[in-house]
Design an enzyme around this catalytic site. Sequence first.
Site, mmCIF file in Angstrom:
data_model
loop_
_atom_site.group_PDB
_atom_site.id
_atom_site.type_symbol
_atom_site.label_atom_id
_atom_site.label_comp_id
_atom_site.label_asym_id
_atom_site.label_seq_id
_atom_site.Cartn_x
_atom_site.Cartn_y
_atom_site.Cartn_z
ATOM 1 N N GLY A 41 84.360 68.493 -81.246
ATOM 2 C CA GLY A 41 85.720 68.478 -80.711
ATOM 3 C C GLY A 41 86.642 68.302 -81.896
ATOM 4 N N HIS A 42 87.250 69.389 -82.343
ATOM 5 C CA HIS A 42 88.094 69.341 -83.536
ATOM 6 C C HIS A 42 89.560 69.467 -83.125
ATOM 7 C CE1 HIS A 42 84.583 70.728 -86.325
ATOM 8 N NE2 HIS A 42 84.295 69.665 -85.602
ATOM 9 N N GLN A 223 80.219 67.786 -86.508
ATOM 10 C CA GLN A 223 79.545 66.481 -86.520
ATOM 11 C C GLN A 223 79.745 65.810 -87.897
ATOM 12 O OE1 GLN A 223 77.459 69.294 -85.051
ATOM 13 N NE2 GLN A 223 78.712 68.714 -83.347
HETATM 14 P P1 GDP Z 1 86.937 66.177 -86.102
HETATM 15 O O1 GDP Z 1 85.926 66.255 -85.012
HETATM 16 O O2 GDP Z 1 86.356 65.749 -87.405
HETATM 17 O O3 GDP Z 1 87.747 67.434 -86.245
HETATM 18 O O4 GDP Z 1 87.950 65.012 -85.677
HETATM 19 P P2 GDP Z 1 88.587 64.807 -84.209
HETATM 20 O O5 GDP Z 1 89.632 65.819 -84.030
HETATM 21 O O6 GDP Z 1 87.536 64.683 -83.189
HETATM 22 O O7 GDP Z 1 89.195 63.354 -84.364
HETATM 23 C C1 GDP Z 1 90.164 63.057 -85.316
HETATM 24 C C2 GDP Z 1 91.402 62.530 -84.585
HETATM 25 O O8 GDP Z 1 92.268 61.934 -85.521
HETATM 26 C C3 GDP Z 1 92.225 63.614 -83.916
HETATM 27 O O9 GDP Z 1 92.827 63.094 -82.770
HETATM 28 C C4 GDP Z 1 93.270 63.962 -84.976
HETATM 29 O O10 GDP Z 1 94.458 64.517 -84.424
HETATM 30 C C5 GDP Z 1 93.528 62.611 -85.541
HETATM 31 N N1 GDP Z 1 93.918 62.564 -86.963
HETATM 32 C C6 GDP Z 1 93.469 63.316 -87.989
HETATM 33 N N2 GDP Z 1 93.984 62.883 -89.145
HETATM 34 C C7 GDP Z 1 94.756 61.830 -88.849
HETATM 35 C C8 GDP Z 1 95.533 60.906 -89.630
HETATM 36 O O11 GDP Z 1 95.590 60.969 -90.845
HETATM 37 N N3 GDP Z 1 96.173 59.919 -88.944
HETATM 38 C C9 GDP Z 1 96.114 59.788 -87.599
HETATM 39 N N4 GDP Z 1 96.790 58.804 -87.040
HETATM 40 N N5 GDP Z 1 95.393 60.626 -86.839
HETATM 41 C C10 GDP Z 1 94.724 61.618 -87.464
HETATM 42 P P1 IMO Z 2 82.683 66.559 -84.223
HETATM 43 O O1 IMO Z 2 82.418 67.909 -84.832
HETATM 44 C C1 IMO Z 2 81.098 62.756 -82.844
HETATM 45 C C2 IMO Z 2 77.084 62.753 -81.138
HETATM 46 C C3 IMO Z 2 76.985 62.449 -79.653
HETATM 47 C C4 IMO Z 2 75.619 61.785 -79.620
HETATM 48 C C5 IMO Z 2 74.823 62.576 -80.650
HETATM 49 C C6 IMO Z 2 73.973 63.692 -80.052
HETATM 50 O O2 IMO Z 2 83.802 66.520 -83.288
HETATM 51 O O3 IMO Z 2 82.740 65.516 -85.293
HETATM 52 P P2 IMO Z 2 74.539 66.087 -79.041
HETATM 53 O O4 IMO Z 2 75.363 66.479 -77.861
HETATM 54 O O5 IMO Z 2 74.993 66.712 -80.306
HETATM 55 O O6 IMO Z 2 73.070 66.282 -78.824
HETATM 56 O O7 IMO Z 2 74.747 64.485 -79.167
HETATM 57 O O8 IMO Z 2 75.776 63.133 -81.534
HETATM 58 N N1 IMO Z 2 77.999 63.869 -81.484
HETATM 59 C C7 IMO Z 2 79.203 63.699 -82.017
HETATM 60 N N2 IMO Z 2 79.893 62.580 -82.290
HETATM 61 N N3 IMO Z 2 81.621 63.951 -83.163
HETATM 62 C C8 IMO Z 2 80.931 65.094 -82.914
HETATM 63 O O9 IMO Z 2 81.372 66.290 -83.324
HETATM 64 C C9 IMO Z 2 79.677 64.997 -82.290
HETATM 65 N N4 IMO Z 2 78.763 65.902 -81.880
HETATM 66 C C10 IMO Z 2 77.734 65.196 -81.405
HETATM 67 O O10 IMO Z 2 78.015 61.592 -79.242
HETATM 68 O O11 IMO Z 2 75.715 60.469 -80.094
HETATM 69 MG MG MG Z 3 85.580 65.524 -83.111
#
Ligand code: GDP
Ligand code: IMO
Ligand code: MG
Length: 430
Positions: A41-42, A223
């Site tokens: 989830g990016h 991940q």
């Molecule tokens: P990813 O899976 O590595 O792409 O990260 P996610 O999108 O799952 O989680 C990162 C969260 O932090 C998201 O809600 C972003 O919008 C937020 N985010 C990223 N960089 C920053 C930052 O520098 N400050 C804050 N407050 N939020 C951030």
């Molecule tokens: P992004 O790309 C955080 C975690 C799940 C679980 C384990 C195995 O957004 O950083 P799976 O469904 O892959 O077999 O689950 O890995 N997990 C993540 N945790 N960010 C993710 O992706 C993840 N993708 C899988 O929560 O613990």
């Molecule tokens: Mg994520």
Amino acid sequence: MSQRLVVIGSQWGDEGKGKMTDYFACRADMVVRYQGGNNAGHSVVFDGKKYSLQSIPSGIFNPRTVNVMANGMVVNPVSVIAELDRLHQQGVTDYQLFISNRAAMVMPWHSALDGAYENMKGESLIGTTKKGIGPAYSDKYSRVGLRMGDLLEPEYFAERLKAALDVKNRELKMLGLPEFDFKEVYDQYMEIAGKIGHMITDTSKLINDTLLTDAKVLFEGAQGMMLCIDHGTYPFVTSSTPSAASVPVGAGISPKWIDNVLGVAKAYCTRVGEGPFPTELFGDIAHEIRERGHEYGTVTGRPRRIGWFDAVVARYVARLSGIDNWALMLFDVLSGLDKVSICTGYECDGEILDTPPSTISRLAKCKPVLIELDGWKEDITGAKSFEELPEAAKAYVRKIEEVTGVPVGMISVGPDRTQTITVANELKNF
Ligand code: GDP
Ligand code: IMO
Ligand code: MG
């Protein structure tokens, strides 16, 4: 000569890979996802809007950027179509997207099996995203999987589907789960082929041809390294290798192309799902960081567990992936704390460890060796340069560089694209 940059998660996922990839994608010619699937989830934030991507690369917002879902991914075409529909509704209609003909396909039985295996594990469940990622990779390696390119050859697809169902329906039946009907699945997937078939191609060739030009090519990991099937906190991991080392196989390119790796790491740590987490925090500080950082899963909505920055993990990950720079994320979230800590080692059975043990039984016994630094009160969300940061925040960054041995090349002070400070010259020039 092309320029390459690999963006990888350096903790337990959700470090901000989407934000960093989008940041560079604004000037990149190609963005390639090379592993994982719609378990990711990016989030990407710009112009006051937030977008969430699962399997589509984070370069999708730049019409000039070619986005590639490469062979190392497990692709759920139903989810890809839903993601594209969502993007359309949000006004993202002008994009370039290609999917590898060699990518493994996530089928409906994979999510059913993911849920069933989790239930069978009882208390020792992994806490997966239940997207069928583990079963899809297992079937790939057991050679009963289907691949995206199969959709382009209806007769061959039918043959492969029959072979898969012969095995999978027996397994489903044994587990008391509903079986799948060949004709129904066949018709559904031929309809899918009609919608996205034109995107399916030999992406290894596409990427290699691009690498031979003067293009800028980004590789977006999903991940994080501590969720790596080989090097993570097994068995509480995902089923692929987010490492920079898996880019060549997952994208179909030579390892010689990998020369610039950005390790995305939060200024603290988070983890969703089960498994040991040595620097985990409970109580007020965890609560404060969770609320301030909106630390709830993008895919499942689960509250993320919170911990201090773990330099043992950071050094380990830098070693495994050859990290050239850190992108230090969510730095703004730490503002307001009286004291901030960094873990520099683990204490385990009277011994000090400077690298993670291989078993979670030992990892669960590890207590963090913490150094405490002064916090800062100032709001840093508008900082445009390293110099503008409060002295205590600068000291925190310098300490991370010292204890990890890797420079901090980027600092993120807010979710928006513009809230990004580039420190390293090689990244300024990318
Ligand atoms: P990813 O899976 O590595 O792409 O990260 P996610 O999108 O799952 O989680 C990162 C969260 O932090 C998201 O809600 C972003 O919008 C937020 N985010 C990223 N960089 C920053 C930052 O520098 N400050 C804050 N407050 N939020 C951030
Ligand atoms: P992004 O790309 C955080 C975690 C799940 C679980 C384990 C195995 O957004 O950083 P799976 O469904 O892959 O077999 O689950 O890995 N997990 C993540 N945790 N960010 C993710 O992706 C993840 N993708 C899988 O929560 O613990
Ligand atoms: Mg994520």
